[in-house]
Design a protein around this motif. Sequence first.
Motif, mmCIF file in Angstrom:
data_model
loop_
_atom_site.group_PDB
_atom_site.id
_atom_site.type_symbol
_atom_site.label_atom_id
_atom_site.label_comp_id
_atom_site.label_asym_id
_atom_site.label_seq_id
_atom_site.Cartn_x
_atom_site.Cartn_y
_atom_site.Cartn_z
ATOM 1 N N ASP A 165 0.778 -1.108 0.071
ATOM 2 C CA ASP A 165 -0.201 -0.380 -0.161
ATOM 3 C C ASP A 165 0.811 0.911 -0.271
ATOM 4 O OD1 ASP A 165 -2.675 0.836 0.434
ATOM 5 O OD2 ASP A 165 -1.749 2.356 1.637
ATOM 6 N N TYR A 168 2.902 1.971 -3.289
ATOM 7 C CA TYR A 168 1.373 2.095 -4.284
ATOM 8 C C TYR A 168 1.347 3.650 -4.233
ATOM 9 C CZ TYR A 168 -2.419 2.280 -7.399
ATOM 10 O OH TYR A 168 -3.682 2.136 -8.799
ATOM 11 N N GLY A 169 1.254 4.140 -3.059
ATOM 12 C CA GLY A 169 0.626 5.886 -2.790
ATOM 13 C C GLY A 169 2.059 6.390 -3.473
ATOM 14 N N LEU A 170 3.108 5.764 -3.064
ATOM 15 C CA LEU A 170 4.624 6.682 -3.721
ATOM 16 C C LEU A 170 4.668 6.952 -4.567
ATOM 17 C CD1 LEU A 170 7.045 5.113 -0.686
ATOM 18 C CD2 LEU A 170 6.012 8.216 -0.633
ATOM 19 N N SER A 173 0.426 8.173 -6.578
ATOM 20 C CA SER A 173 -0.509 9.767 -5.393
ATOM 21 C C SER A 173 -1.597 10.485 -6.201
ATOM 22 C CB SER A 173 0.783 11.154 -5.435
ATOM 23 O OG SER A 173 0.408 11.572 -4.621
ATOM 24 N N LEU A 206 12.755 3.894 3.191
ATOM 25 C CA LEU A 206 11.441 3.898 4.984
ATOM 26 C C LEU A 206 11.197 1.542 4.459
ATOM 27 C CD1 LEU A 206 7.869 5.696 3.184
ATOM 28 C CD2 LEU A 206 9.323 6.022 5.379
ATOM 29 N N THR B 166 4.245 13.218 -1.729
ATOM 30 C CA THR B 166 4.925 12.424 -0.802
ATOM 31 C C THR B 166 3.671 12.167 -0.027
ATOM 32 O OG1 THR B 166 7.041 12.369 -1.518
ATOM 33 C CG2 THR B 166 6.405 10.975 -0.146
ATOM 34 N N TYR B 168 0.650 13.651 0.221
ATOM 35 C CA TYR B 168 -0.794 12.599 -0.389
ATOM 36 C C TYR B 168 -0.725 11.783 -0.515
ATOM 37 C CZ TYR B 168 -5.304 13.331 -2.607
ATOM 38 O OH TYR B 168 -5.849 13.321 -3.402
ATOM 39 N N GLY B 169 0.348 10.879 -1.170
ATOM 40 C CA GLY B 169 0.146 9.409 -1.423
ATOM 41 C C GLY B 169 0.242 8.185 -0.142
ATOM 42 N N LEU B 170 0.690 8.572 0.154
ATOM 43 C CA LEU B 170 0.897 8.172 2.104
ATOM 44 C C LEU B 170 0.113 8.123 2.227
ATOM 45 C CD1 LEU B 170 4.443 9.041 3.258
ATOM 46 C CD2 LEU B 170 3.861 6.785 2.572
ATOM 47 N N SER B 173 -2.892 7.385 -1.053
ATOM 48 C CA SER B 173 -2.591 5.670 -1.685
ATOM 49 C C SER B 173 -3.530 5.256 -2.857
ATOM 50 C CB SER B 173 -2.472 4.325 -0.975
ATOM 51 O OG SER B 173 -1.972 3.196 -1.328
ATOM 52 N N LYS B 198 0.088 6.091 10.318
ATOM 53 C CA LYS B 198 0.801 4.940 9.435
ATOM 54 C C LYS B 198 1.601 6.178 8.330
ATOM 55 C CE LYS B 198 -0.716 2.157 6.250
ATOM 56 N NZ LYS B 198 0.740 1.837 5.679
ATOM 57 N N ALA B 202 5.867 7.728 8.794
ATOM 58 C CA ALA B 202 6.574 7.649 6.718
ATOM 59 C C ALA B 202 6.395 8.661 6.759
ATOM 60 C CB ALA B 202 5.615 6.709 6.193
#
Lengths: 216, 216
Positions: A165, A168-170, A173, A206, B166, B168-170, B173, B198, B202
Amino acid sequence: MQLAAHPHQPDYSPRQNDVLDSALRLLVDGGEKALTTAGVARAANCSKESLYKWFGDRDGLLSAMIGFQASKVRTFDDTAETLTAAALQEHLMLFARDLLEVLGGDVSLALNRLAIGQASRDGSKLGSMLQERGRRQIGKRAGALLEAGRDAGLLVFGDRDDAYDTLYGLIVSDLHLRMLLGEDRDRMVKDFGRRAQKAVSAFLRLYGSEKSSAGP
Amino acid sequence: MQLAAHPHQPDYSPRQNDVLDSALRLLVDGGEKALTTAGVARAANCSKESLYKWFGDRDGLLSAMIGFQASKVRTFDDTAETLTAAALQEHLMLFARDLLEVLGGDVSLALNRLAIGQASRDGSKLGSMLQERGRRQIGKRAGALLEAGRDAGLLVFGDRDDAYDTLYGLIVSDLHLRMLLGEDRDRMVKDFGRRAQKAVSAFLRLYGSEKSSAGP
DNA sequence: GGCGAACCGTACCGTACGGTACTGTGAATG
DNA sequence: CATTCACAGTACCGTACGGTACGGTTCGCC
């Protein structure tokens, strides 16, 4: 856990595949509004009656289109080799670029728009299909890669799904949503490389062990 | 760079606001298909003729709905105090939860579905509006927070937009997309807290200076 | 050649929508 | 009271769509 491979994959005839191709083309070019039964029949040189015989009704056609497209995008997982830090990074970069490429594809965007548009009506039947056949598949590839990285002592994480997850988000976004909303794609495609690099670098910071980063 | 605050914000009458409220309610309940001119007129106890007089045509109504809803979600930015590490983390957590709450709101989801459905037709006019009035606004709040963190020596980053992307994506996702596709929202809402935690953790590991993390 | 299945092309039907026009009505204005 | 204005309610129109029915054509099979 079920062992059934694929619940129902009707495996359409070549002729029907051609029709589905035409329908996808129509959807990509003109959006859902252009995807009329008459339009599909005209574009595919078939009769409306055949459409209804083959796919039941319009919703059946939509489901068939999603299943058909998903069956074309086969996700390969080649993580047999023993991983080094450089190889892991390379694989992650490849995965990131592939993911962005898939999500940014015009057919993928069109199908996601279609499923989202119908989400409030059909109880998210199409949405589930897209999730199941789309992200789930590519997610398995990422999962295998992550576990290989952990086995090689290059990655450290507790929950695999959490790590995926994050990855994917990184990578994505809000890019996917912006593309779905119609933002100019060409401007984004040129940024895919930089984006993938940034994401992989952050992910390794990370979840990478000391072995995986070229420490000073 | 333009200085114009808001290009055109017609500022509708109270009666018209009521109508827009009814229209939003209709859209949330039944999706775009339920948003017919006759339906809106019936739900709002007004005549179709008035709808067309006030909003021009159906697209005008949709635009008005987006503008109206955006005007209701005012984004506050209260980062006046001097930041400590704990305060920064607190603000980030608050931002993350607010972001998830906004994105998961039923009105937001309905409007995003609407804009996405029209993206291939209207040249992404509604999509741009949503981007501009939605993410851009909340992005400014995050930007201010990030810069405050940097000024306090708690965050280290080169490009502010990259850092925000970054973050936002974290936080998000693919959650937003899954909700748009119709995945059960209640199951996700319960996870917002863990998710925010989380993500912030991160993010601080990625962009936090030594000061900001309680080092061993 | 005869026959049936599959299928194309098209005509057709019911319905629903976007948009317009008309009538009635209540409140403000003089 | 007469006039005007804003509006609700409704009837109406043209169009377009989903779905069905039917005639005509090709192709394989006995």
